[in-house]
Each structure stands twice: as structure tokens, then as C-alpha cells.
Write a protein that holds these residues in place. Structure first.
Motif, PDB file in Angstrom:
ATOM      1  N   GLY A  63       0.816  -1.215   0.000  1.00 37.43           N
ATOM      2  CA  GLY A  63       0.000   0.000   0.000  1.00 37.43           C
ATOM      3  C   GLY A  63       0.844   1.256   0.000  1.00 37.43           C
ATOM      4  O   GLY A  63       0.536   2.230  -0.706  1.00 37.43           O
ATOM      5  N   TYR A  64       1.925   1.268   0.783  1.00 35.54           N
ATOM      6  CA  TYR A  64       2.820   2.428   0.812  1.00 35.54           C
ATOM      7  C   TYR A  64       3.479   2.651  -0.549  1.00 35.54           C
ATOM      8  O   TYR A  64       3.649   3.795  -0.992  1.00 35.54           O
ATOM      9  CB  TYR A  64       3.899   2.267   1.883  1.00 35.54           C
ATOM     10  CG  TYR A  64       3.412   2.357   3.304  1.00 35.54           C
ATOM     11  CD1 TYR A  64       2.470   3.304   3.701  1.00 35.54           C
ATOM     12  CD2 TYR A  64       3.887   1.484   4.271  1.00 35.54           C
ATOM     13  CE1 TYR A  64       2.038   3.376   5.007  1.00 35.54           C
ATOM     14  CE2 TYR A  64       3.456   1.550   5.587  1.00 35.54           C
ATOM     15  CZ  TYR A  64       2.536   2.503   5.945  1.00 35.54           C
ATOM     16  OH  TYR A  64       2.099   2.573   7.247  1.00 35.54           O
ATOM     17  N   ILE A  65       3.861   1.572  -1.212  1.00 40.94           N
ATOM     18  CA  ILE A  65       4.470   1.691  -2.539  1.00 40.94           C
ATOM     19  C   ILE A  65       3.467   2.279  -3.524  1.00 40.94           C
ATOM     20  O   ILE A  65       3.799   3.186  -4.303  1.00 40.94           O
ATOM     21  CB  ILE A  65       5.012   0.334  -3.019  1.00 40.94           C
ATOM     22  CG1 ILE A  65       6.210  -0.095  -2.162  1.00 40.94           C
ATOM     23  CG2 ILE A  65       5.383   0.385  -4.494  1.00 40.94           C
ATOM     24  CD1 ILE A  65       6.663  -1.519  -2.372  1.00 40.94           C
ATOM     25  N   ILE A  66       2.240   1.791  -3.484  1.00 39.68           N
ATOM     26  CA  ILE A  66       1.193   2.344  -4.354  1.00 39.68           C
ATOM     27  C   ILE A  66       0.971   3.820  -4.025  1.00 39.68           C
ATOM     28  O   ILE A  66       0.825   4.652  -4.922  1.00 39.68           O
ATOM     29  CB  ILE A  66      -0.113   1.529  -4.212  1.00 39.68           C
ATOM     30  CG1 ILE A  66       0.082   0.140  -4.798  1.00 39.68           C
ATOM     31  CG2 ILE A  66      -1.287   2.250  -4.870  1.00 39.68           C
ATOM     32  CD1 ILE A  66      -1.025  -0.843  -4.475  1.00 39.68           C
ATOM     33  N   GLY A  67       0.973   4.161  -2.750  1.00 37.13           N
ATOM     34  CA  GLY A  67       0.816   5.550  -2.334  1.00 37.13           C
ATOM     35  C   GLY A  67       1.938   6.435  -2.830  1.00 37.13           C
ATOM     36  O   GLY A  67       1.705   7.581  -3.224  1.00 37.13           O
ATOM     37  N   MET A  68       3.167   5.919  -2.828  1.00 35.76           N
ATOM     38  CA  MET A  68       4.291   6.708  -3.339  1.00 35.76           C
ATOM     39  C   MET A  68       4.135   6.952  -4.832  1.00 35.76           C
ATOM     40  O   MET A  68       4.418   8.053  -5.314  1.00 35.76           O
ATOM     41  CB  MET A  68       5.620   6.019  -3.024  1.00 35.76           C
ATOM     42  CG  MET A  68       5.966   6.098  -1.560  1.00 35.76           C
ATOM     43  SD  MET A  68       7.565   5.442  -1.016  1.00 35.76           S
ATOM     44  CE  MET A  68       8.157   4.416  -2.280  1.00 35.76           C
ATOM     45  N   VAL A  69       3.688   5.935  -5.558  1.00 33.08           N
ATOM     46  CA  VAL A  69       3.470   6.103  -6.991  1.00 33.08           C
ATOM     47  C   VAL A  69       2.354   7.120  -7.233  1.00 33.08           C
ATOM     48  O   VAL A  69       2.459   7.982  -8.107  1.00 33.08           O
ATOM     49  CB  VAL A  69       3.147   4.742  -7.661  1.00 33.08           C
ATOM     50  CG1 VAL A  69       2.687   4.939  -9.090  1.00 33.08           C
ATOM     51  CG2 VAL A  69       4.355   3.824  -7.597  1.00 33.08           C
ATOM     52  N   LEU A  70       1.295   7.036  -6.450  1.00 34.01           N
ATOM     53  CA  LEU A  70       0.163   7.940  -6.618  1.00 34.01           C
ATOM     54  C   LEU A  70       0.421   9.339  -6.068  1.00 34.01           C
ATOM     55  O   LEU A  70      -0.400  10.234  -6.263  1.00 34.01           O
ATOM     56  CB  LEU A  70      -1.087   7.363  -5.964  1.00 34.01           C
ATOM     57  CG  LEU A  70      -1.686   6.133  -6.632  1.00 34.01           C
ATOM     58  CD1 LEU A  70      -2.873   5.630  -5.827  1.00 34.01           C
ATOM     59  CD2 LEU A  70      -2.095   6.444  -8.059  1.00 34.01           C
ATOM     60  N   LEU A  76      -3.229   8.708   0.979  1.00 30.54           N
ATOM     61  CA  LEU A  76      -3.295   7.254   1.110  1.00 30.54           C
ATOM     62  C   LEU A  76      -2.258   6.760   2.119  1.00 30.54           C
ATOM     63  O   LEU A  76      -2.567   5.931   2.980  1.00 30.54           O
ATOM     64  CB  LEU A  76      -3.088   6.570  -0.240  1.00 30.54           C
ATOM     65  CG  LEU A  76      -3.058   5.043  -0.229  1.00 30.54           C
ATOM     66  CD1 LEU A  76      -4.400   4.481   0.227  1.00 30.54           C
ATOM     67  CD2 LEU A  76      -2.686   4.514  -1.594  1.00 30.54           C
ATOM     68  N   ASN A  77      -1.036   7.263   2.030  1.00 27.15           N
ATOM     69  CA  ASN A  77       0.010   6.833   2.962  1.00 27.15           C
ATOM     70  C   ASN A  77      -0.312   7.245   4.397  1.00 27.15           C
ATOM     71  O   ASN A  77      -0.065   6.485   5.328  1.00 27.15           O
ATOM     72  CB  ASN A  77       1.370   7.371   2.540  1.00 27.15           C
ATOM     73  CG  ASN A  77       1.984   6.560   1.425  1.00 27.15           C
ATOM     74  OD1 ASN A  77       1.578   5.434   1.161  1.00 27.15           O
ATOM     75  ND2 ASN A  77       2.958   7.127   0.746  1.00 27.15           N
ATOM     76  N   VAL A 133      -4.163   3.389   9.968  1.00 35.86           N
ATOM     77  CA  VAL A 133      -4.682   2.022  10.040  1.00 35.86           C
ATOM     78  C   VAL A 133      -3.655   1.106  10.709  1.00 35.86           C
ATOM     79  O   VAL A 133      -4.007   0.268  11.540  1.00 35.86           O
ATOM     80  CB  VAL A 133      -5.056   1.509   8.631  1.00 35.86           C
ATOM     81  CG1 VAL A 133      -5.272   0.004   8.621  1.00 35.86           C
ATOM     82  CG2 VAL A 133      -6.294   2.229   8.120  1.00 35.86           C
ATOM     83  N   CYS A 134      -2.396   1.292  10.383  1.00 41.06           N
ATOM     84  CA  CYS A 134      -1.320   0.496  10.984  1.00 41.06           C
ATOM     85  C   CYS A 134      -1.288   0.697  12.499  1.00 41.06           C
ATOM     86  O   CYS A 134      -1.197  -0.273  13.256  1.00 41.06           O
ATOM     87  CB  CYS A 134       0.024   0.872  10.365  1.00 41.06           C
ATOM     88  SG  CYS A 134       1.436   0.028  11.103  1.00 41.06           S
TER      89      CYS A 134
END
Length: 118
Positions: A67-74, A83-84, A90-91
Motif C-alpha cells: 500500500g505504501y508503494i502504491i501511495g508513493m506512486v500515486l 493514502l500513505n 490504520v497500521c
């Protein structure tokens, strides 16, 4: 009663404490502590509770990493930062819930996690 005697569900107080710290460590250190705890204890049959909880924490932290990787891309379109932040909140929430459950000797499962480590 001694701290090393099995209690609730067969897990010793030491195992429950380590499982709690394993869940809580994900807030700051991500998947590193759950990975180390799992690798150290995975072949020890008398530590089944600790192994299952470290695998659960590891799977959750790997899911968050994706999820963090997707957030960095987005983050290119600015929604990734939100998102991050949401993933980090949530974490924190689920790690605390899991840590408290593990300390009671309850076998906690995160509501969402990709089960890569079985």
C-alpha cells in the motif's frame, strides 16, 4: 504462577509479551521485527502461538508495504500522500488492537492482509 508457565491457549507469558511487541513494532519498524521473530521461532513447536502471531504481523506489514508503494506512486497526483497517511493510521490502530489481543493470549487475525507467509 511463574511467567514461563503456559496459560490461556497454551502460550506462556513470555510468548504473549513477545507477540505483543512484535505487533506493536510494526508501527515504527515495519516488517523487520515480525520477520526476525518468525525466522528465529518458526521451527520451534513449543512456540506455536508466537509463530502464528509473528506470521500474522508479518503478512499485515507486507500488505501495508504494498500500500505504501502504491501511495508513493500515486503521490504524483497528490492522492498518494493522503493514502500513505491513512495507511499509517490504520497500521497504528490495528497494531495496537493486535498487540492487546496477543498479550491476552488471543489468536488475532487482521481484518485484511495478504497471506503470503503460511
Amino acid at each position: 504462577m511463574s511467567d514461563t508457565n503456559p496459560v490461556q491457549g497454551g502460550a506462556s507469558q513470555d510468548d504473549r509479551t513477545i507477540a505483543m511487541l512484535t505487533h506493536l513494532s510494526g508501527i515504527i519498524l515495519g516488517f523487520i521485527v515480525p520477520l526476525v521473530v518468525w525466522l528465529i521461532n518458526k521451527d520451534k513447536g513449543d512456540r506455536a502461538f508466537l509463530v502464528s502471531q509473528s506470521k500474522e504481523a508479518l503478512n499485515f506489514q507486507i500488505t501495508l508495504l504494498f500500500g505504501y508503494i502504491i501511495g508513493m506512486v500515486l503521490s504524483i497526483i497528490l492522492i498518494g500522500a493522503l493514502l500513505n497517511l491513512l495507511l499509517w493510521i490504520v497500521c497504528i490502530i490495528f497494531s495496537i488492537i493486535a498487540g492487546l489481543a496477543a498479550n491476552k493470549g488471543e489468536d488475532y487475525r487482521y481484518p485484511f492482509a495478504i497471506r503470503l507467509i503460511n
